[in-house]
Design a protein around this motif. Structure first.
Motif, PDB file in Angstrom:
ATOM      1  N   VAL A   1      -1.329   8.837 -10.650  1.00  0.00           N
ATOM      2  CA  VAL A   1      -1.969   8.889  -9.332  1.00  0.00           C
ATOM      3  C   VAL A   1      -1.352   7.863  -8.393  1.00  0.00           C
ATOM      4  N   VAL A   2      -1.098   6.666  -8.918  1.00  0.00           N
ATOM      5  CA  VAL A   2      -0.513   5.607  -8.101  1.00  0.00           C
ATOM      6  C   VAL A   2       0.877   5.996  -7.604  1.00  0.00           C
ATOM      7  N   GLN A   3       1.647   6.717  -8.432  1.00  0.00           N
ATOM      8  CA  GLN A   3       3.005   7.106  -8.037  1.00  0.00           C
ATOM      9  C   GLN A   3       2.998   8.011  -6.815  1.00  0.00           C
TER      10      GLN A   3
ATOM     11  N   ALA B   1       0.401   8.081  -4.596  1.00  0.00           N
ATOM     12  CA  ALA B   1      -0.437   7.523  -3.526  1.00  0.00           C
ATOM     13  C   ALA B   1       0.442   6.932  -2.433  1.00  0.00           C
ATOM     14  N   PRO B   2       0.073   7.121  -1.175  1.00  0.00           N
ATOM     15  CA  PRO B   2       0.860   6.546  -0.081  1.00  0.00           C
ATOM     16  C   PRO B   2       0.762   5.031  -0.074  1.00  0.00           C
ATOM     17  N   GLY B   3       1.822   4.393   0.383  1.00  0.00           N
ATOM     18  CA  GLY B   3       1.830   2.942   0.446  1.00  0.00           C
ATOM     19  C   GLY B   3       2.178   2.337  -0.896  1.00  0.00           C
ATOM     20  N   GLY B   4       2.278   1.046  -0.941  1.00  0.00           N
ATOM     21  CA  GLY B   4       2.641   0.329  -2.148  1.00  0.00           C
ATOM     22  C   GLY B   4       2.949  -1.107  -1.792  1.00  0.00           C
ATOM     23  N   PRO B   5       3.204  -1.952  -2.798  1.00  0.00           N
ATOM     24  CA  PRO B   5       3.465  -3.371  -2.503  1.00  0.00           C
ATOM     25  C   PRO B   5       4.695  -3.589  -1.641  1.00  0.00           C
TER      26      PRO B   5
END
Length: 370
Positions: free
Chosen positions: A26-28, A30-34
């Motif tokens: 899901v994180v992969q 998801a928009p945005g990131g560090p």
């Protein structure tokens, strides 16, 4: 029993892997990131986080600012808002956060580290995830443990009394109070308590911030206890409201089901007193379904259930930590707390099943397939 416990413990491994895998996937997507978070900070367009970048990602601020103008013609990056930044700078960000490796390798490394309880360091705070959790744990422990104890100590005797007095005036008016309590959201009731008792518009009796007062360590031991519960009073009442209603009605219905069974009438026919019938025969069977709800109630109160209450009363606990970590895209904290919460939940569920056997020895786990 030993074989059953061993099977349940072994079953925790694929369960944890499944939870981590789904969350990682899901994180992969998801928009945005560090990386994008740092870029947004450099461009002054960051509105998604709740804290300024420091520690692990903060050293890129000065470097990035000096490169924005000099690399205006650089190749556009795959990251939103990275136009004009040096591609080498973007690569250094990816390496800093571990995104220079393919996703399968990153997931495998995360699982290996988590198996050794190595959760790494927060991206944006110069502190390890374990240390961060330890700092927030006292607040969540206080809210979770005391709320669960308060709920059970009030709801079980009240539910039993309502079952015995089913249909009476006592049952009617207490049911009305319980329904009203269940209908009021905890956070809304918390705001009402603040208005009434914490300096809102009426009385200023209870504090609004923290778990203890300033200088708490210098207080006498008895005053430390008083001050501790003084700070906890309003948050605990707010959290326990809906849980209290649910547990009371669950206890009442469980006892009503048992009271109407044949073995209860037989016990009464043999001359057993009402106390002996209720607590010697009915209690053990009726409490099974109440115990079944304990793990979920405990875990919810201990972690996720306290988020809004922590925010309203300025209590810096695990619920608020997890929420802010998601907003800030602080993935080591997100996955670390998720792993810890899931592991504790699985262990508490196992303890709950074992408690079944302690209450009712007729349950045989050895003959049961997992």
């Amino acid at each position: 029993m030993t074989a059953y416990i061993a099977r349940r413990i072994l079953l925790m491994i694929p369960t944890l892997l499944g939870i981590l895998f789904v969350s990682f996937v899901v994180v992969q997507f998801a928009p945005g990131g560090p990386v994008e978070r740092v870029i947004a900070q450099l461009s002054g367009a960051d509105t998604g986080g709740t804290s300024r970048i420091s520690g692990g990602g903060g050293d890129f601020g000065a470097r990035g600012q000096g490169q924005v103008g000099a690399a205006a013609d650089a190749v556009s990056s795959k990251y939103r808002g990275a136009q004009g930044l040096d591609p080498d700078f973007i690569k250094s960000l990816e390496k800093q956060f571990g995104f220079d490796k393919p996703a399968p390798e990153r997931f495998a490394l995360m699982v290996w580290n988590f198996a050794r309880f190595d959760f790494g360091k927060s991206y944006f705070r110069d502190i390890s995830v374990i240390q961060l959790v330890k700092e927030k744990l006292p607040v969540s422990m206080s809210l979770g443990i005391w709320m669960t104890l308060l709920t059970y100590l009030i709801s079980i005797p009240l539910g039993i009394r309502k079952a015995v007095k089913d249909g009476s005036k006592f049952d009617t008016w207490t049911s009305a109070v319980i329904i009203v309590g269940f209908a009021i959201p905890g956070f809304l009731f918390a705001i009402l308590l603040i208005i009434l008792f914490a300096g809102g518009s009426f009385f200023n009796i209870f504090p609004l911030r923290g778990l203890t007062s300033d200088g708490w360590s210098t207080f006498p031991w008895y005053w430390k206890i008083i001050d501790y519960f003084w700070h906890l009073t309003l948050p605990l009442i707010s959290m326990a409201l809906s849980a209290f209603a649910t547990m009371t009605l669950l206890t009442k219905n469980s006892f009503l089901d048992e009271i109407r069974k044949q073995y209860v009438m037989t016990a009464r026919a043999k001359g057993c007193s009402e106390i002996q019938v209720l607590y010697g025969h009915v209690f053990r069977n009726a409490m099974l379904i109440v115990i079944a709800g304990f793990p979920g109630a405990f875990i919810n109160a201990f972690f996720s259930g306290s988020l809004l209450i922590e925010t309203i009363f300025s209590l810096d606990g695990l619920g608020l930590l997890s929420f802010e970590s998601v907003l800030n895209r602080d993935y080591p904290v997100v996955f670390g707390t998720l792993y810890i919460f899931s592991l504790i939940g699985l262990v508490v569920n196992l303890i709950s099943d074992l408690t079944y056997m302690w209450i009712d020895p007729r349950i045989d786990f050895e003959a049961r397939e997992v």
